[in-house]
Design an enzyme around this catalytic site. Structure first.
Site, short mmCIF file in Angstrom:
data_model
loop_
_atom_site.label_atom_id
_atom_site.label_comp_id
_atom_site.label_asym_id
_atom_site.label_seq_id
_atom_site.Cartn_x
_atom_site.Cartn_y
_atom_site.Cartn_z
N GLU A 84 0.85 -1.19 0.00
CA GLU A 84 0.00 0.00 0.00
C GLU A 84 0.89 1.23 0.00
O GLU A 84 1.90 1.28 0.70
CB GLU A 84 -0.91 0.02 1.23
CG GLU A 84 -1.76 1.30 1.32
CD GLU A 84 -2.68 1.31 2.54
OE1 GLU A 84 -3.19 0.24 2.91
OE2 GLU A 84 -2.86 2.39 3.13
N GLU A 143 -2.58 11.63 2.25
CA GLU A 143 -3.59 11.32 3.26
C GLU A 143 -3.62 12.51 4.22
O GLU A 143 -2.56 12.99 4.63
CB GLU A 143 -3.23 10.02 3.98
CG GLU A 143 -4.33 9.46 4.85
CD GLU A 143 -3.97 8.09 5.42
OE1 GLU A 143 -4.85 7.47 6.03
OE2 GLU A 143 -2.81 7.66 5.28
#
Length: 489
Positions: free
Chosen positions: A164, A169
């Site tokens: 990932e 974010e």
């Protein structure tokens, strides 16, 4: 995403969005292509969101429902639209019935009502890449309750061994850049993370502007940037998976797909009750560049395709005619270890579906099961009997679940999905289309990664609902689907 013309240092935004002067990456697509071309990169894919309306279905699929991290939003495609050259993902308050509500359940996914909605878009099933330069220009919503992201997930293996990469974010005043791979503990990630407080970047003034997030991924490292500022550099010599059972030798030698989503609240987003809603995540463009060495890269290990079955396949009695069964007595009789039933929704006089044996049309063996639907939204459930033992099944030693499905009527249904649930109420859901099903009246082999099920929070050692099929909206009495060859391996 603006594909169109970005002129000089001033970008004119559509009505309803403020005009923002931003000196960062105020260049046309052609200028960026030329600039990156000088480094050997060629544009291999992009979405400029230039066509008003729904996002391009050849580029994006959607996540649906309550998906992960105990987040407060219900994902639905309606909250993502292309307008005036941008993708606009809107998080909003929206009160409606949760079609997956289960009375007495403690799972957030089965709460009675939906209070917030948003969208999550994926290139999964459409586009994937191994290495290259990935660029997004966007203006993110911020403040309490906001959790926008732009990230990549590996196609091979179970999480986190599939890999990932969180290119962008944001939550609770922090901008994060993360990379994750597997460890010796199944479903526990090794994180290579860095964060910066947005107040150190310029606070609310910085957050009100558009910014460019970029990932440079090559054979040596993954480097994550914002506006050209390096936030995280992870060397690929540090991202090898210690256990080959759960993913590739190095997940970052294998393809990843992209996700753009706006989550609300949940484990990290903060109190959504204090959020300023509606909130908009504005994406100008997403572009992928690759060099010749990226396109020609060959991984050091050969990944075994998910369509190649390995290991011991065990059929679930009555639904597969493989030599062994998962359950000793999987039936509907008293004393059996599991049971199946169709719900009878409140206010209805009969169950939502009738299950019939079909000896003529089957995927394998001697028979399949035909589910003749009586009305609207509901589900059919195969679960462990609470009267047998502890009422749980242990699927932790298995990697996959598979089944065969057939229907042409499902093309009219707004939602057609699989549900798996553990005794603590944690629930995994996936749309049939994402698992390999097409509503074309032909048999299709569908497959679920039990690693993804575990990642959603479901305890594989204590499964209550072995397998459930849910449907809703657009269903007419007399429509049907067929199920066969349900197994785990």
């Amino acid at each position: 995403m603006t594909y169109g013309v970005i002129v000089a240092l001033i970008l004119s935004y559509p009505l309803g969005h403020p005009v923002i002067s931003n000196a960062i990456d105020q260049t046309s697509r052609e200028s960026q292509v030329k600039r990156f071309g000088s480094e050997g990169y060629e544009l291999v894919w992009s979405d400029e969101f230039s066509q008003d309306g729904a996002p391009n279905p050849k580029n994006w699929s959607f996540e649906n429902g309550f998906v992960r991290n105990d987040e407060d939003q219900w994902y639905q495609r309606q909250n993502a639209v292309c307008k005036d050259g941008m993708l606009v993902i809107t998080g909003r308050e929206e009160l409606k019935r949760n079609p997956n509500f289960v009375s007495g359940s403690t799972s957030p996914a089965e709460r009675k009502v939906i209070e917030y909605t948003s969208s999550s878009l994926m290139t999964k099933g459409h586009h994937r890449w191994t290495m290259g330069r990935f660029v997004m220009r966007a203006k993110i919503p911020y403040g309490e309750g906001m959790w926008p992201a732009f990230w990549a997930v590996g196609e091979y293996g179970e999480w986190p061994s599939c890999g990932e990469i969180d290119i962008m974010e944001y939550y609770q005043g922090k901008l994060l850049a993360n990379v994750a791979n597997g460890t010796n503990s199944r479903w526990n990630a090794k994180w290579h993370s860095n964060s910066v407080k947005t107040k150190d970047l310029g606070g609310s003034q910085w957050l009100e502007q558009f910014h460019v997030w970029r990932m440079d991924w090559d054979t040596e490292a993954i480097r994550l940037y914002v506006d050209g500022k390096l936030l995280n550099e992870t060397k690929l010599v540090d991202t090898y998976n210690p256990n080959p059972k759960w993913g590739p030798k190095n997940p970052f030698h294998h393809p990843h797909y992209l996700i753009i989503n706006l989550a609300l609240g949940g484990n990290n987003g903060g109190d959504v009750g204090n959020a300023k809603l509606p909130a908009e995540y504005l994406i100008d463009y997403v572009r992928v560049y690759q060099r010749e060495q990226d396109l020609n890269f060959t991984p050091e290990d050969k990944h075994v395709s998910s369509t190649a079955y390995t290991g011991k396949r065990i059929g679930i009695h009555h639904f597969s005619e493989l030599p062994k069964t998962l359950n000793r007595r999987c039936s509907w009789e008293k004393g059996s270890d599991s049971r199946c039933f169709s719900w009878k929704p409140p206010g209805r006089s009969r169950p939502s579906a009738e299950m019939l044996v079909d000896h003529k049309d089957k995927f394998e063996g001697e028979q399949s099961y035909k589910f003749l639907l009586n009305h609207g939204w509901s589900r059919w459930v195969l679960e462990m009997s609470p009267d047998y033992g502890d009422g749980v099944a242990d699927l932790s030693s298995f990697r996959k679940m598979g089944f065969a499905l057939k229907s042409s009527d499902a093309s009219n249904w707004s939602k057609f999905r699989v549900i798996i649930q553990s005794v603590d109420g944690k629930t995994y859901e996936a749309s049939m289309n994402s698992l390999g099903f097409k509503p074309d009246g032909k048999w299709h082999r569908c497959q679920i990664s039990l690693g993804e099920v575990a990642r959603s929070g479901v305890d594989l050692e204590k499964i209550k609902t072995l397998f459930a099929i849910g449907w809703e909206e657009g269903v007419r009495s007399g429509q049907y689907y067929k199920l066969d060859d349900l197994y785990v391996e």
